[in-house]
Design a protein around this motif. Structure first.
Motif, PDB file in Angstrom:
ATOM      1  N   VAL A  58       0.734  -1.209   0.151  1.00  0.00           N
ATOM      2  CA  VAL A  58      -0.034   0.020  -0.113  1.00  0.00           C
ATOM      3  C   VAL A  58       0.887   1.365   0.292  1.00  0.00           C
ATOM      4  CG1 VAL A  58      -1.513   1.480   1.461  1.00  0.00           C
ATOM      5  CG2 VAL A  58      -2.223  -0.793   0.767  1.00  0.00           C
ATOM      6  N   LYS A  59       0.302   2.302  -0.768  1.00  0.00           N
ATOM      7  CA  LYS A  59       1.096   3.691  -0.910  1.00  0.00           C
ATOM      8  C   LYS A  59       0.555   4.826  -0.295  1.00  0.00           C
ATOM      9  CE  LYS A  59       1.456   3.117  -5.349  1.00  0.00           C
ATOM     10  NZ  LYS A  59       2.259   3.461  -6.814  1.00  0.00           N
ATOM     11  N   ILE A  60       1.212   5.244   0.686  1.00  0.00           N
ATOM     12  CA  ILE A  60       0.762   6.653   1.423  1.00  0.00           C
ATOM     13  C   ILE A  60       1.789   7.496   0.980  1.00  0.00           C
ATOM     14  CG2 ILE A  60       0.481   7.404   3.566  1.00  0.00           C
ATOM     15  CD1 ILE A  60       0.054   4.945   4.933  1.00  0.00           C
ATOM     16  N   LEU A  61       0.744   8.629   0.478  1.00  0.00           N
ATOM     17  CA  LEU A  61       1.591   9.782   0.112  1.00  0.00           C
ATOM     18  C   LEU A  61       1.260  11.160   1.017  1.00  0.00           C
ATOM     19  CD1 LEU A  61       2.296  11.129  -3.073  1.00  0.00           C
ATOM     20  CD2 LEU A  61       1.133  12.891  -1.713  1.00  0.00           C
ATOM     21  N   GLN A  62       2.325  11.843   1.512  1.00  0.00           N
ATOM     22  CA  GLN A  62       2.413  12.683   2.602  1.00  0.00           C
ATOM     23  C   GLN A  62       2.798  14.126   1.895  1.00  0.00           C
ATOM     24  OE1 GLN A  62       5.367  12.929   5.462  1.00  0.00           O
ATOM     25  NE2 GLN A  62       4.336  14.467   6.671  1.00  0.00           N
ATOM     26  N   PHE A  63       1.842  15.129   1.871  1.00  0.00           N
ATOM     27  CA  PHE A  63       2.368  16.560   1.621  1.00  0.00           C
ATOM     28  C   PHE A  63       1.957  17.442   2.584  1.00  0.00           C
ATOM     29  CE2 PHE A  63      -1.865  16.513   0.243  1.00  0.00           C
ATOM     30  CZ  PHE A  63      -2.557  17.571  -0.011  1.00  0.00           C
ATOM     31  N   SER A  64       2.710  18.492   2.636  1.00  0.00           N
ATOM     32  CA  SER A  64       2.716  19.421   3.838  1.00  0.00           C
ATOM     33  C   SER A  64       3.125  20.715   3.654  1.00  0.00           C
ATOM     34  CB  SER A  64       3.667  18.920   5.053  1.00  0.00           C
ATOM     35  OG  SER A  64       3.352  19.308   6.387  1.00  0.00           O
ATOM     36  N   ASP A  65       2.521  21.503   4.493  1.00  0.00           N
ATOM     37  CA  ASP A  65       3.277  22.986   4.482  1.00  0.00           C
ATOM     38  C   ASP A  65       3.211  23.659   3.254  1.00  0.00           C
ATOM     39  OD1 ASP A  65       4.400  23.352   7.685  1.00  0.00           O
ATOM     40  OD2 ASP A  65       4.867  21.368   7.061  1.00  0.00           O
ATOM     41  N   ILE A  66       1.961  23.938   2.687  1.00  0.00           N
ATOM     42  CA  ILE A  66       1.791  24.516   1.518  1.00  0.00           C
ATOM     43  C   ILE A  66       2.250  26.130   1.481  1.00  0.00           C
ATOM     44  CG2 ILE A  66       0.353  25.055  -0.527  1.00  0.00           C
ATOM     45  CD1 ILE A  66      -0.680  22.376  -0.313  1.00  0.00           C
ATOM     46  N   HIS A  67       1.440  26.787   2.452  1.00  0.00           N
ATOM     47  CA  HIS A  67       1.418  28.034   2.799  1.00  0.00           C
ATOM     48  C   HIS A  67       1.106  29.098   1.715  1.00  0.00           C
ATOM     49  CE1 HIS A  67       3.638  28.014   6.685  1.00  0.00           C
ATOM     50  NE2 HIS A  67       3.940  26.752   6.391  1.00  0.00           N
ATOM     51  N   LEU A  68       0.127  28.776   1.038  1.00  0.00           N
ATOM     52  CA  LEU A  68      -0.522  29.451  -0.123  1.00  0.00           C
ATOM     53  C   LEU A  68      -0.605  31.160   0.163  1.00  0.00           C
ATOM     54  CD1 LEU A  68      -3.582  27.086  -1.231  1.00  0.00           C
ATOM     55  CD2 LEU A  68      -1.686  28.012  -2.543  1.00  0.00           C
ATOM     56  N   GLY A  69      -0.062  31.744  -0.600  1.00  0.00           N
ATOM     57  CA  GLY A  69      -0.190  33.145  -0.267  1.00  0.00           C
ATOM     58  C   GLY A  69       1.142  33.759  -0.297  1.00  0.00           C
ATOM     59  N   LEU A  70       2.338  33.266  -0.255  1.00  0.00           N
ATOM     60  CA  LEU A  70       3.506  33.756  -0.087  1.00  0.00           C
ATOM     61  C   LEU A  70       4.384  33.730  -1.357  1.00  0.00           C
ATOM     62  CD1 LEU A  70       5.422  35.619   1.475  1.00  0.00           C
ATOM     63  CD2 LEU A  70       6.411  33.664   2.544  1.00  0.00           C
ATOM     64  N   THR A  71       4.613  32.440  -1.640  1.00  0.00           N
ATOM     65  CA  THR A  71       5.225  32.140  -2.888  1.00  0.00           C
ATOM     66  C   THR A  71       4.929  30.979  -3.458  1.00  0.00           C
ATOM     67  OG1 THR A  71       6.766  30.535  -1.633  1.00  0.00           O
ATOM     68  CG2 THR A  71       7.706  32.762  -1.969  1.00  0.00           C
TER      69      THR A  71
ATOM     70  N   SER B 261      10.243   2.074  21.915  1.00  0.00           N
ATOM     71  CA  SER B 261       9.544   1.289  20.878  1.00  0.00           C
ATOM     72  C   SER B 261      10.082   1.249  19.665  1.00  0.00           C
ATOM     73  CB  SER B 261       8.142   1.779  21.210  1.00  0.00           C
ATOM     74  OG  SER B 261       7.994   2.988  20.739  1.00  0.00           O
ATOM     75  N   LYS B 262      10.946   2.173  19.328  1.00  0.00           N
ATOM     76  CA  LYS B 262      11.607   2.450  18.069  1.00  0.00           C
ATOM     77  C   LYS B 262      10.716   2.982  17.280  1.00  0.00           C
ATOM     78  CE  LYS B 262      15.784  -0.588  18.759  1.00  0.00           C
ATOM     79  NZ  LYS B 262      16.593  -1.466  18.201  1.00  0.00           N
ATOM     80  N   MET B 263       9.568   3.677  17.629  1.00  0.00           N
ATOM     81  CA  MET B 263       8.662   4.340  16.709  1.00  0.00           C
ATOM     82  C   MET B 263       9.192   5.073  15.529  1.00  0.00           C
ATOM     83  SD  MET B 263       5.723   7.494  17.241  1.00  0.00           S
ATOM     84  CE  MET B 263       6.925   8.574  17.071  1.00  0.00           C
ATOM     85  N   ALA B 264       8.827   4.805  14.233  1.00  0.00           N
ATOM     86  CA  ALA B 264       9.493   5.418  13.263  1.00  0.00           C
ATOM     87  C   ALA B 264       8.869   6.982  13.148  1.00  0.00           C
ATOM     88  CB  ALA B 264       9.305   4.888  11.932  1.00  0.00           C
ATOM     89  N   LEU B 265       9.670   8.034  12.865  1.00  0.00           N
ATOM     90  CA  LEU B 265       9.268   9.342  12.721  1.00  0.00           C
ATOM     91  C   LEU B 265       9.857   9.844  11.361  1.00  0.00           C
ATOM     92  CD1 LEU B 265       8.246  12.162  13.414  1.00  0.00           C
ATOM     93  CD2 LEU B 265      10.485  12.492  14.658  1.00  0.00           C
ATOM     94  N   TYR B 266       8.942  10.432  10.558  1.00  0.00           N
ATOM     95  CA  TYR B 266       9.615  11.258   9.244  1.00  0.00           C
ATOM     96  C   TYR B 266       8.954  12.564   9.366  1.00  0.00           C
ATOM     97  CZ  TYR B 266      11.232  11.811   4.692  1.00  0.00           C
ATOM     98  OH  TYR B 266      11.609  12.270   3.535  1.00  0.00           O
ATOM     99  N   VAL B 267       9.902  13.503   9.112  1.00  0.00           N
ATOM    100  CA  VAL B 267       9.710  14.793   8.801  1.00  0.00           C
ATOM    101  C   VAL B 267       9.926  15.393   7.422  1.00  0.00           C
ATOM    102  CG1 VAL B 267      10.472  17.187   9.962  1.00  0.00           C
ATOM    103  CG2 VAL B 267      10.687  15.147  11.312  1.00  0.00           C
ATOM    104  N   ASN B 268       8.666  15.749   6.977  1.00  0.00           N
ATOM    105  CA  ASN B 268       8.760  16.322   5.508  1.00  0.00           C
ATOM    106  C   ASN B 268       8.904  17.843   5.630  1.00  0.00           C
ATOM    107  OD1 ASN B 268       6.920  17.665   3.314  1.00  0.00           O
ATOM    108  ND2 ASN B 268       6.991  15.336   2.802  1.00  0.00           N
ATOM    109  N   ARG B 269       9.806  18.109   4.511  1.00  0.00           N
ATOM    110  CA  ARG B 269      10.446  19.639   4.244  1.00  0.00           C
ATOM    111  C   ARG B 269       9.251  20.557   3.825  1.00  0.00           C
ATOM    112  NH1 ARG B 269      14.653  16.716   1.947  1.00  0.00           N
ATOM    113  NH2 ARG B 269      13.900  17.387  -0.143  1.00  0.00           N
ATOM    114  N   GLY B 270       8.137  20.006   3.602  1.00  0.00           N
ATOM    115  CA  GLY B 270       7.079  20.780   2.828  1.00  0.00           C
ATOM    116  C   GLY B 270       7.254  21.256   1.441  1.00  0.00           C
ATOM    117  N   LEU B 271       6.271  22.106   0.997  1.00  0.00           N
ATOM    118  CA  LEU B 271       6.350  22.853  -0.178  1.00  0.00           C
ATOM    119  C   LEU B 271       6.654  24.190  -0.251  1.00  0.00           C
ATOM    120  CD1 LEU B 271       3.243  20.478  -1.156  1.00  0.00           C
ATOM    121  CD2 LEU B 271       5.574  20.098  -2.278  1.00  0.00           C
ATOM    122  N   GLY B 272       5.875  24.994   0.418  1.00  0.00           N
ATOM    123  CA  GLY B 272       5.820  26.516   0.330  1.00  0.00           C
ATOM    124  C   GLY B 272       6.949  27.086   1.384  1.00  0.00           C
ATOM    125  N   THR B 273       6.806  28.348   1.546  1.00  0.00           N
ATOM    126  CA  THR B 273       7.895  29.078   2.286  1.00  0.00           C
ATOM    127  C   THR B 273       7.024  29.816   3.274  1.00  0.00           C
ATOM    128  OG1 THR B 273       7.945  31.011   0.548  1.00  0.00           O
ATOM    129  CG2 THR B 273       9.596  29.121   0.603  1.00  0.00           C
TER     130      THR B 273
END
Length: 287
Positions: A59-72, A255-267
């Motif tokens: 199964v494929k899960i896609l994450q997107f984040s931090d668009i910040h529409l309105g600046l760039t 528990s060795k929980m996995a954490l992923y931190v996405n860099r996001g898209l906008g500024t």
């Protein structure tokens, strides 16, 4: 200790001056302002979990984040992003917060849902609040925009994603740490150890608190990878609750929980990205 600390501060100061000088040159400014912010990177992560149901293998899960529409970031860029997401053919799509930079000042809120509604995800589309979604009197503005886009907004909630064979995984969404009312026990308290559980948490630095529950994978954003990084040093600045885990993959707690931190898209704040390309992440789950 004083000598070591002073040297670190001195070196950081020199590097800051250097990066500032680079960005003030015409070439450096053009790259950080107009080129890198549009260089979308797709990061693929294959992740294996012993408690993942066999039916969810692949199964494929896609994450997107931090668009910040309105600046760039504008609506034409958002439309191209949707095309890119659909081309990756995800089963589940997750948005980890910060849709508009200042919601009550963004004039095109009604134009967002027709674009985001085009995202195809047969097993569901889910979203959480980021600090900018609550900020700028945006709580209700964001809720309407994201729900009109066909996303289920999770605010201290957990949902089951089930297959025809009745196997399931859980997806939890914690309210924003900075400006929301996060409730860890309500959100994660009923999760079982034998069931695969994914947590959406905008700010990554609370990962140790999340790992105290039966969570297998936490997905976060918020940091933008620093937006501006210095070679051999890393991010020049990251926001509160985004300073321990700046970007990428980590193992958290006993528990060795996995954490992923996405860099996001906008500024935000500054319209620059340097050595911190915009990112969407495709997770391929394996049993």
């Amino acid at each position: 200790m004083t000598k070591k600390y002073s040297r670190r501060v001195f070196l950081k100061g020199l590097l800051s001056i250097g990066i500032g000088s680079l960005l003030t040159t015409s070439l450096g400014y053009a790259y950080a302002r107009y080129i890198e912010p549009r260089q979308l990177q797709v990061t693929t992560k294959n992740m294996t979990f012993a408690n993942l149901p066999k039916g969810f293998d692949g199964v494929k899960i896609l994450q997107f984040s931090d668009i910040h529409l309105g600046l760039t970031y504008d609506l034409s860029m958002l439309s191209r992003l949707v095309d890119k997401i659909n081309a990756l053919d995800p089963d589940i799509v997750l948005f980890t917060g910060d849709l508009m930079d200042i919601p009550n000042q963004y004039p095109y809120t009604k134009l967002i849902p027709p674009i985001l509604k085009r995202i195809q995800a047969p097993l569901g589309k889910f979203a959480i609040y980021g600090n900018h979604d609550h900020g700028g009197y945006g709580t209700d503005i964001y809720r309407k925009a994201i729900e009109d886009s066909g996303f289920q907004l999770l605010r201290n909630e957990t949902v089951k994603v089930s297959l025809i064979d009745q196997s399931f995984i859980t997806i939890s969404g914690l309210d924003d740490i900075m400006l929301g009312q996060p409730d860890y026990q309500k959100t994660f308290g009923t999760l079982g150890k034998d069931n695969f559980s994914l947590a959406m948490v905008h700010e990554p630095d609370v990962a140790k608190k999340v790992a105290a529950y039966n969570v297998d994978l936490q997905l976060s954003g918020h940091t933008h990878g620093g937006q501006i990084q210095i070679p051999f040093y890393g991010p020049l600045y990251t926001p509160p609750y985004g300073r321990k885990y700046e970007e990428g993959t980590f193992e958290i707690g006993p528990s060795k929980m996995a954490l992923y931190v996405n860099r996001g898209l906008g500024t935000t704040r500054l319209p620059f990205r340097f050595l911190a390309k915009p990112e969407i992440t495709l997770f391929v789950l394996h049993h």
